[in-house]
Write an enzyme that holds these catalytic residues in place. Structure first.
Site, PDB file in Angstrom:
ATOM      1  N   PHE A  64       0.864  -1.169   0.000  1.00 36.68           N
ATOM      2  CA  PHE A  64       0.000   0.000   0.000  1.00 36.68           C
ATOM      3  C   PHE A  64       0.908   1.228   0.000  1.00 36.68           C
ATOM      4  O   PHE A  64       1.875   1.292   0.770  1.00 36.68           O
ATOM      5  CB  PHE A  64      -0.926   0.003   1.220  1.00 36.68           C
ATOM      6  CG  PHE A  64      -1.948   1.100   1.159  1.00 36.68           C
ATOM      7  CD1 PHE A  64      -3.093   0.953   0.387  1.00 36.68           C
ATOM      8  CD2 PHE A  64      -1.752   2.291   1.827  1.00 36.68           C
ATOM      9  CE1 PHE A  64      -4.031   1.977   0.297  1.00 36.68           C
ATOM     10  CE2 PHE A  64      -2.690   3.320   1.743  1.00 36.68           C
ATOM     11  CZ  PHE A  64      -3.828   3.162   0.977  1.00 36.68           C
TER      12      PHE A  64
ATOM     13  N   ASP B 131       3.054  -5.374   7.944  1.00 35.61           N
ATOM     14  CA  ASP B 131       1.880  -4.504   7.915  1.00 35.61           C
ATOM     15  C   ASP B 131       0.654  -5.411   7.914  1.00 35.61           C
ATOM     16  O   ASP B 131       0.468  -6.204   6.991  1.00 35.61           O
ATOM     17  CB  ASP B 131       1.925  -3.611   6.667  1.00 35.61           C
ATOM     18  CG  ASP B 131       0.739  -2.650   6.588  1.00 35.61           C
ATOM     19  OD1 ASP B 131      -0.359  -3.013   7.081  1.00 35.61           O
ATOM     20  OD2 ASP B 131       0.905  -1.557   6.031  1.00 35.61           O
TER      21      ASP B 131
ATOM     22  N   TYR C 149      -9.488   0.502  11.083  1.00 35.92           N
ATOM     23  CA  TYR C 149     -10.783   0.895  10.500  1.00 35.92           C
ATOM     24  C   TYR C 149     -11.268  -0.050   9.411  1.00 35.92           C
ATOM     25  O   TYR C 149     -12.312   0.196   8.823  1.00 35.92           O
ATOM     26  CB  TYR C 149     -10.757   2.343   9.989  1.00 35.92           C
ATOM     27  CG  TYR C 149      -9.599   2.730   9.094  1.00 35.92           C
ATOM     28  CD1 TYR C 149      -9.549   2.330   7.770  1.00 35.92           C
ATOM     29  CD2 TYR C 149      -8.576   3.526   9.580  1.00 35.92           C
ATOM     30  CE1 TYR C 149      -8.506   2.702   6.959  1.00 35.92           C
ATOM     31  CE2 TYR C 149      -7.518   3.917   8.773  1.00 35.92           C
ATOM     32  CZ  TYR C 149      -7.484   3.502   7.472  1.00 35.92           C
ATOM     33  OH  TYR C 149      -6.441   3.881   6.660  1.00 35.92           O
ATOM     34  N   LYS C 150     -10.498  -1.113   9.156  1.00 36.46           N
ATOM     35  CA  LYS C 150     -10.946  -2.084   8.163  1.00 36.46           C
ATOM     36  C   LYS C 150     -11.688  -3.210   8.902  1.00 36.46           C
ATOM     37  O   LYS C 150     -12.777  -3.007   9.417  1.00 36.46           O
ATOM     38  CB  LYS C 150      -9.750  -2.583   7.365  1.00 36.46           C
ATOM     39  CG  LYS C 150      -9.027  -1.447   6.617  1.00 36.46           C
ATOM     40  CD  LYS C 150      -7.830  -1.962   5.833  1.00 36.46           C
ATOM     41  CE  LYS C 150      -6.995  -0.829   5.262  1.00 36.46           C
ATOM     42  NZ  LYS C 150      -7.663  -0.105   4.186  1.00 36.46           N
TER      43      LYS C 150
ATOM     44  N   ARG D 214     -12.628  -4.809  -6.393  1.00 45.33           N
ATOM     45  CA  ARG D 214     -12.172  -5.486  -5.177  1.00 45.33           C
ATOM     46  C   ARG D 214     -13.349  -5.693  -4.242  1.00 45.33           C
ATOM     47  O   ARG D 214     -14.150  -4.794  -4.029  1.00 45.33           O
ATOM     48  CB  ARG D 214     -11.107  -4.594  -4.527  1.00 45.33           C
ATOM     49  CG  ARG D 214     -10.333  -5.209  -3.412  1.00 45.33           C
ATOM     50  CD  ARG D 214      -9.285  -4.228  -2.912  1.00 45.33           C
ATOM     51  NE  ARG D 214      -9.896  -3.113  -2.186  1.00 45.33           N
ATOM     52  CZ  ARG D 214      -9.273  -2.379  -1.255  1.00 45.33           C
ATOM     53  NH1 ARG D 214      -8.005  -2.627  -0.968  1.00 45.33           N
ATOM     54  NH2 ARG D 214      -9.887  -1.399  -0.633  1.00 45.33           N
TER      55      ARG D 214
END
Lengths: 412, 412
Positions: free
Chosen positions: B131, B200, B225-226, B371
């Site tokens: 990312f 990560d 927050y995912k 996605r």
């Protein structure tokens, strides 16, 4: 309660409140009954409307609209919108301010940017009486970039600034004493030496006017949870004058500071202006609380805010000097005073605790300071009068010496 | 809607849901009606209880108890309490995790700490498909400390790790493809070369088990927050193995990382353990939302979470392959798959937008990826079945080509 004290009785305080042009803004806050809150310089009171706004963000924007709210609710632009509102309170243009991260993180970013702008200068100057986090971070920036952190004499900071100085960083209002620096004279002095000038406005914004443009300041930083009432741990802000923007760089190169964050490119290209001081995904819930909190400043003239603040601190000082023998640490000269008054007492922690037990919430600053902040949007002259009445009782009865007030809490 | 498709009809999906041991956790979320939310890998859904908890924090803790809540409501310990709950989800001990700042800021802190632990090694290795923010920050850390950032081949990251490598930093689940690295083999390989290993876990925690202890990882970072459902821009976390703690240093030396923050000392003395990764005043409102959100994981076995995740992604892949000719970018091997499935389509942005219009919320990743994330706590097999049914319609009618879906929104 109508007794005389130092020439000012409570009726006079009531009359001051009736004549107060900012009297109406008190209703913009949800203040608990039975409390005189003189710690808004540490955590401002809850403005009305914050709870409702946050509930809307949680239930409608997050819960119902989910990821789409980055676009439909404008989450992606929220840091910029809040920055514009803070800019108006500190004499900056909207695009000169970024709202992101904490004060400490922003001090790191700004000082790193400052030393990169003055690569031939090797010294950061700061006053040793600064709120400690500024000094801790400045020391780390100096270590990281192989520079020197030089402590100045707080009474004459410019004496430490010379041809080797990249940046002078000072806190406008001393967190312990409430003393205010002459921002125009010091900024000009730093510039005369070729140094950049950075101001920490943590105890300034929302209580005192500070015109970054008129001052000619280069950089500034501040928190939003004191006089700006943004809530515990609310996001902080960073300012840089537009004339510096094209050359500004900072090392926390997160994706939200990228010129095109959603193109997912491999190499970092900084966004224009202060958006490059954004780092990670913005904290939408906290930003929304802050945004709603800033409504409390709608229509408020900063000059009126300052006049009210000085009325309150002057009244407090006058009453304390008339009715107690405590040393007033804060400058008596209004021009040199922020929006707080600090009193010295060997058992200052006990004094603060005894007052809290009586519903007067101030705080303690090690080792011997009882500190009282006067948030001009929601405090009244009668609050000041009543607070001093309680202080007199605490001192007369030596309540500060009670064993219950001897053990310091985790957070002071 | 009961039509056959790829051997699996909707009734079969319903039967899978009736047999699902995690079926009850769906009720822990406030999901909007009419939406199949397949973007929990970008912003998790709102857990029930968050709104009430935040309202309590705002009205009672901030509004009524004000500054005292740092002690009485335990605000000062809230980062540590939340850290302990996240630690349980990533195979760490509570004191090995700090919850603070954003992922980007924590990558900076951890990589700076890593290179300080390996002063004789000059290279940070990272995969170019990470990312982007990880790479941006790694490049800045390399520049700040005069090191080299070396991009590895994502298919063989260890080939780039040698005697010059201070740290190998990889994202466990690729945000674009959903491919999972073999964390044990790669961690061992990095260690064999004398390098530190940093993971990560942004797309891992809350959907896949990751045992930091068993893996032997040195450092880790992640957002909340995912799949952890902490809310938009929720605070991130940082992990360091305890064996490293005594030598760990990081440059963002804010007061909350100090051993005695309220003594207001001039010099920085780091707190023990991961508390030194705290920087500024903790964001209490956001932390409280996250704390309440983590209740959704109470009593959930991580093995059951993984089994459910694989059931959902396998079903999605099977149906997509049976009913469309789209390329499945995500590994078909379940062992190599995170909790998302990515499909390639030249008009992927239009596909995602057309599905959103039909109530199936996935997202787009540039240039050609649609996605779909499968949050195992609140998604059902019938959601998967229905989502594929909508996808088939979008493809059959070429809805993705509509002009309304051609213009990318600000946030994708």
């Amino acid at each position: 309660m109508q007794q005389m004290s130092g020439g000012i009785d409570r009726l006079t305080a009531e009359q001051m409140d009736r004549a107060d042009p900012l009297a109406a803004t008190r209703d913009r806050f949800a203040l608990p009954p039975g409390v005189i809150y003189l710690d808004g310089n540490s955590l401002g009171a809850l403005p009305r409307g914050v709870t409702e706004r946050v509930a809307e963000v949680l239930e409608a924007e997050w819960g119902r609209d989910l990821i789409g709210s980055w676009n439909t609710a404008g989450w992606i632009d929220l840091p910029g919108r809040v920055a514009g509102r803070i800019a108006a309170l500190i004499g900056a243009d909207p695009d000169e301010v970024a709202v992101a991260d904490s004060t400490s993180v922003n001090v790191f970013k700004l000082l790193a940017a400052a030393v990169a702008l003055r690569p031939d200068r090797r010294v950061i100057v700061m006053e040793p009486s600064t709120f400690p986090t500024d000094g801790y971070v400045a020391a780390s920036v100096a270590q990281t970039y192989g520079l020197e952190l030089r402590w100045c004499d707080p009474a004459d900071p410019l004496a430490a600034v010379g041809a080797d100085t990249a940046v002078l960083s000072l806190t406008h209002v001393d967190y312990r004493t409430g003393r205010v620096y002459d921002q125009v004279q010091i900024t000009a002095g730093a510039h005369a030496a070729g140094a950049l000038m950075m101001w920490d406005l943590c105890h300034t914004a929302g209580a005192l006017p500070f015109d970054l443009h008129a001052t000619g300041a280069d950089l500034a930083v501040g928190c939003t949870y004191k006089y700006l009432n943004g809530g515990p741990g609310a996001p902080a802000y960073a300012f840089a004058a537009r004339r510096l923007h094209s050359d500004l760089s900072q090392p926390l190169t997160g994706w939200m500071g990228h010129a095109e964050p959603f193109e997912m490119r491999r190499d970092y290209v900084p966004s224009a202006g202060m958006r490059r001081f954004q780092v990670g995904t913005p904290p939408i819930i906290a930003l929304s609380a802050l945004d709603a909190a800033l409504d409390a400043f709608d229509g408020v003239e900063l000059a009126a805010l300052r006049a009210k603040s000085l009325q309150l601190t002057s009244l407090f000082i006058e009453l304390v000097r008339a009715r107690t023998d405590l040393e007033v640490v804060t400058p008596l000269d209004p021009e040199r005073r922020g929006s707080q008054v600090s009193l010295r007492h060997p058992a200052a922690y006990g004094v603060a605790q005894a007052l809290i037990a009586r519903g007067v919430v101030g705080d303690f600053r090690t080792p011997d300071i009882a500190r009282f902040g006067f948030a001009p949007l929601y405090l009244r002259a009668v609050d000041v009068w009543d607070a001093v009445e309680q202080l007199v009782q605490v001192l007369q009865d030596e309540e500060y010496a009670r064993p219950a007030y001897a053990v310091r809490a985790a957070v002071t």
